[in-house]
Design a protein around this motif. Sequence first.
Motif, PDB file in Angstrom:
ATOM      1  N   PRO A 163       0.736  -1.071   0.063  1.00  0.00           N
ATOM      2  CA  PRO A 163       0.245   0.521  -0.009  1.00  0.00           C
ATOM      3  C   PRO A 163       0.838   1.251   0.269  1.00  0.00           C
ATOM      4  N   ARG A 164       1.916   1.008  -0.077  1.00  0.00           N
ATOM      5  CA  ARG A 164       3.041   2.253  -0.198  1.00  0.00           C
ATOM      6  C   ARG A 164       2.404   3.642  -1.402  1.00  0.00           C
ATOM      7  N   ASP A 165       2.149   3.000  -1.939  1.00  0.00           N
ATOM      8  CA  ASP A 165       1.991   3.869  -3.308  1.00  0.00           C
ATOM      9  C   ASP A 165       0.523   4.200  -3.487  1.00  0.00           C
ATOM     10  N   VAL A 166      -0.494   2.762  -3.539  1.00  0.00           N
ATOM     11  CA  VAL A 166      -1.519   3.127  -3.151  1.00  0.00           C
ATOM     12  C   VAL A 166      -1.674   1.957  -2.736  1.00  0.00           C
ATOM     13  N   SER A 167      -2.923   2.542  -2.104  1.00  0.00           N
ATOM     14  CA  SER A 167      -4.108   1.586  -1.551  1.00  0.00           C
ATOM     15  C   SER A 167      -5.148   1.308  -2.065  1.00  0.00           C
ATOM     16  N   VAL A 168      -5.482  -0.502  -1.832  1.00  0.00           N
ATOM     17  CA  VAL A 168      -6.829  -1.157  -2.568  1.00  0.00           C
ATOM     18  C   VAL A 168      -7.034  -2.237  -1.140  1.00  0.00           C
ATOM     19  N   VAL A 169      -8.429  -1.233  -2.181  1.00  0.00           N
ATOM     20  CA  VAL A 169      -9.775  -2.119  -0.573  1.00  0.00           C
ATOM     21  C   VAL A 169     -11.076  -3.128  -2.116  1.00  0.00           C
ATOM     22  N   GLY A 170     -10.972  -4.186  -1.690  1.00  0.00           N
ATOM     23  CA  GLY A 170     -12.191  -4.475  -2.599  1.00  0.00           C
ATOM     24  C   GLY A 170     -13.603  -5.177  -1.712  1.00  0.00           C
ATOM     25  N   PHE A 171     -14.108  -6.442  -2.493  1.00  0.00           N
ATOM     26  CA  PHE A 171     -15.152  -5.939  -2.272  1.00  0.00           C
ATOM     27  C   PHE A 171     -15.395  -7.795  -1.977  1.00  0.00           C
ATOM     28  N   ASP A 172     -16.250  -8.327  -0.787  1.00  0.00           N
ATOM     29  CA  ASP A 172     -17.025  -9.516  -0.488  1.00  0.00           C
ATOM     30  C   ASP A 172     -15.741 -10.823   0.592  1.00  0.00           C
ATOM     31  N   ASP A 173     -14.449 -10.945   0.533  1.00  0.00           N
ATOM     32  CA  ASP A 173     -13.741 -10.934   1.797  1.00  0.00           C
ATOM     33  C   ASP A 173     -13.489 -12.804   1.332  1.00  0.00           C
ATOM     34  N   ILE A 174     -13.511 -13.308  -0.618  1.00  0.00           N
ATOM     35  CA  ILE A 174     -13.240 -14.529  -0.589  1.00  0.00           C
ATOM     36  C   ILE A 174     -12.174 -15.236   0.780  1.00  0.00           C
ATOM     37  N   ALA A 175     -12.183 -16.580   0.044  1.00  0.00           N
ATOM     38  CA  ALA A 175     -11.805 -17.518   1.210  1.00  0.00           C
ATOM     39  C   ALA A 175     -10.368 -17.295   1.017  1.00  0.00           C
ATOM     40  N   ASP A 176      -9.907 -16.962  -0.173  1.00  0.00           N
ATOM     41  CA  ASP A 176      -8.532 -16.680  -0.521  1.00  0.00           C
ATOM     42  C   ASP A 176      -7.892 -15.053  -0.289  1.00  0.00           C
ATOM     43  N   ALA A 177      -8.544 -14.126  -0.044  1.00  0.00           N
ATOM     44  CA  ALA A 177      -8.615 -12.833   0.065  1.00  0.00           C
ATOM     45  C   ALA A 177      -7.334 -12.307   1.593  1.00  0.00           C
ATOM     46  N   ALA A 178      -7.059 -13.113   2.335  1.00  0.00           N
ATOM     47  CA  ALA A 178      -5.994 -12.960   3.711  1.00  0.00           C
ATOM     48  C   ALA A 178      -4.661 -13.080   2.180  1.00  0.00           C
ATOM     49  N   GLN A 179      -4.425 -14.148   1.601  1.00  0.00           N
ATOM     50  CA  GLN A 179      -4.104 -14.823   1.078  1.00  0.00           C
ATOM     51  C   GLN A 179      -2.622 -13.719   0.145  1.00  0.00           C
ATOM     52  N   TYR A 180      -3.714 -12.618  -0.769  1.00  0.00           N
ATOM     53  CA  TYR A 180      -3.274 -11.959  -1.073  1.00  0.00           C
ATOM     54  C   TYR A 180      -1.874 -11.765  -0.644  1.00  0.00           C
ATOM     55  N   ARG A 181      -1.369 -10.647  -1.683  1.00  0.00           N
ATOM     56  CA  ARG A 181       0.609 -10.114  -1.603  1.00  0.00           C
ATOM     57  C   ARG A 181      -0.049  -9.099  -1.953  1.00  0.00           C
ATOM     58  N   PRO A 182      -0.050  -7.465  -0.468  1.00  0.00           N
ATOM     59  CA  PRO A 182      -0.712  -8.139   0.267  1.00  0.00           C
ATOM     60  C   PRO A 182      -1.361  -8.329   0.680  1.00  0.00           C
ATOM     61  N   PRO A 183      -1.306  -8.937   2.011  1.00  0.00           N
ATOM     62  CA  PRO A 183      -3.187  -9.691   2.010  1.00  0.00           C
ATOM     63  C   PRO A 183      -3.996  -8.446   2.604  1.00  0.00           C
ATOM     64  N   LEU A 184      -5.987  -8.404   1.341  1.00  0.00           N
ATOM     65  CA  LEU A 184      -5.879  -7.786   0.597  1.00  0.00           C
ATOM     66  C   LEU A 184      -7.332  -7.430   1.431  1.00  0.00           C
ATOM     67  N   THR A 185      -7.197  -5.667   2.525  1.00  0.00           N
ATOM     68  CA  THR A 185      -8.692  -5.155   3.113  1.00  0.00           C
ATOM     69  C   THR A 185      -9.813  -5.224   1.948  1.00  0.00           C
ATOM     70  N   THR A 186     -11.036  -5.117   2.000  1.00  0.00           N
ATOM     71  CA  THR A 186     -12.100  -5.959   2.004  1.00  0.00           C
ATOM     72  C   THR A 186     -13.656  -5.697   2.920  1.00  0.00           C
ATOM     73  N   VAL A 187     -14.266  -5.736   2.755  1.00  0.00           N
ATOM     74  CA  VAL A 187     -15.506  -5.898   2.741  1.00  0.00           C
ATOM     75  C   VAL A 187     -16.520  -7.497   3.340  1.00  0.00           C
ATOM     76  N   ARG A 188     -16.560  -7.524   3.774  1.00  0.00           N
ATOM     77  CA  ARG A 188     -16.833  -8.834   4.217  1.00  0.00           C
ATOM     78  C   ARG A 188     -18.403  -9.762   4.056  1.00  0.00           C
ATOM     79  N   GLN A 189     -18.759 -10.237   3.221  1.00  0.00           N
ATOM     80  CA  GLN A 189     -20.385 -10.796   2.190  1.00  0.00           C
ATOM     81  C   GLN A 189     -20.493 -12.103   2.903  1.00  0.00           C
ATOM     82  N   ASP A 190     -21.765 -11.864   3.635  1.00  0.00           N
ATOM     83  CA  ASP A 190     -21.887 -13.204   4.405  1.00  0.00           C
ATOM     84  C   ASP A 190     -22.632 -14.186   3.892  1.00  0.00           C
TER      85      ASP A 190
END
Length: 335
Positions: free
Chosen positions: A265-292
Amino acid sequence: MRRVSMADVAAAAGVSGQTVSRVVNASPRVDPATRSRVEEAMARLGYRPHRAARALRTGRTHTIGLVVATLATVGNSRMLQAVAAAAAGRGYGLAVATVAGPESADDAFARLADQGVDGAVVLNEATPFAAAVPAAAGFRLVLVDAPAVPRSRAGESSGVHVVQTDHAAGAAAATAHLLTLGHRRIAHIAGPSDSFAARERERGWRTALAEAALEAPAPVRGDWSAASGHAAARSLGDATAVFVANDQMALGALRALAEAGREVPRDVSVVGFDDIADAAQYRPPLTTVRQDFDALGARAVAVLIDDVESTAVTAPVVETLTPTLIVRDSTAARR
């Protein structure tokens, strides 16, 4: 091998065949201790209700339909799994029909009618077709993520129900998180324009920017795939942060940013949506919105089956589930 009969269960449980029948058909006229004894006997003997015979008795097949436009997206696949599990938990089978437009939707509902389903859950991109095609008119329906509750059709005993995630609220929370980190140039990689969820997520992003007195730049649109997120991320300009409408597109965006020499995130911060099972394994681990997805599928099935099994007129139900922002390492304060 001889099929285990209702009489076998009755003998094993020490009750009458009528009591077993009441348990099988979920009648409230069985005391809890007796119900537990019958259910234990059914499990021990491996008893399975005969669906055809039960359909003749009750007028129901104990099968529901699932109508979906695609199973290629993680969200729809997760919803299929959730709906199937929830249906099985209520003793219902599941028939799946895919649609690509109004014409195929008409055929899909006709196929489900031929299978005698008791009602159907309609997912995401397929929801506009369900309200539009004549073949859907005789069905009890629960629409998952639909723009509004369609009017009850004349002669039906119940309305058409909606169960949805509050996509706009989730998107606004994601954007507000970036704003609190000091970002003012927040881009958006949006989903398809014909998707209710994508439109709501874009609306939440725009609302959060407007409340901060910031003008929203033109969103770059993808198709939910990682490849489209990769292509879209090449057009982010001087944005210091990006809210991406789903995690798959965010994965592609992370790759594109790395290829461009922009560190997250040094140059660009990234946020996703869903919190799929692998989101925490992204590089870097992804900030996201968890949909149940599990809760969404369970509620859709519960609303549908409660309507199917109700003896009274059921008013249209609208249920909205609130998503949760999950902060990980893909976002940081603006430098």
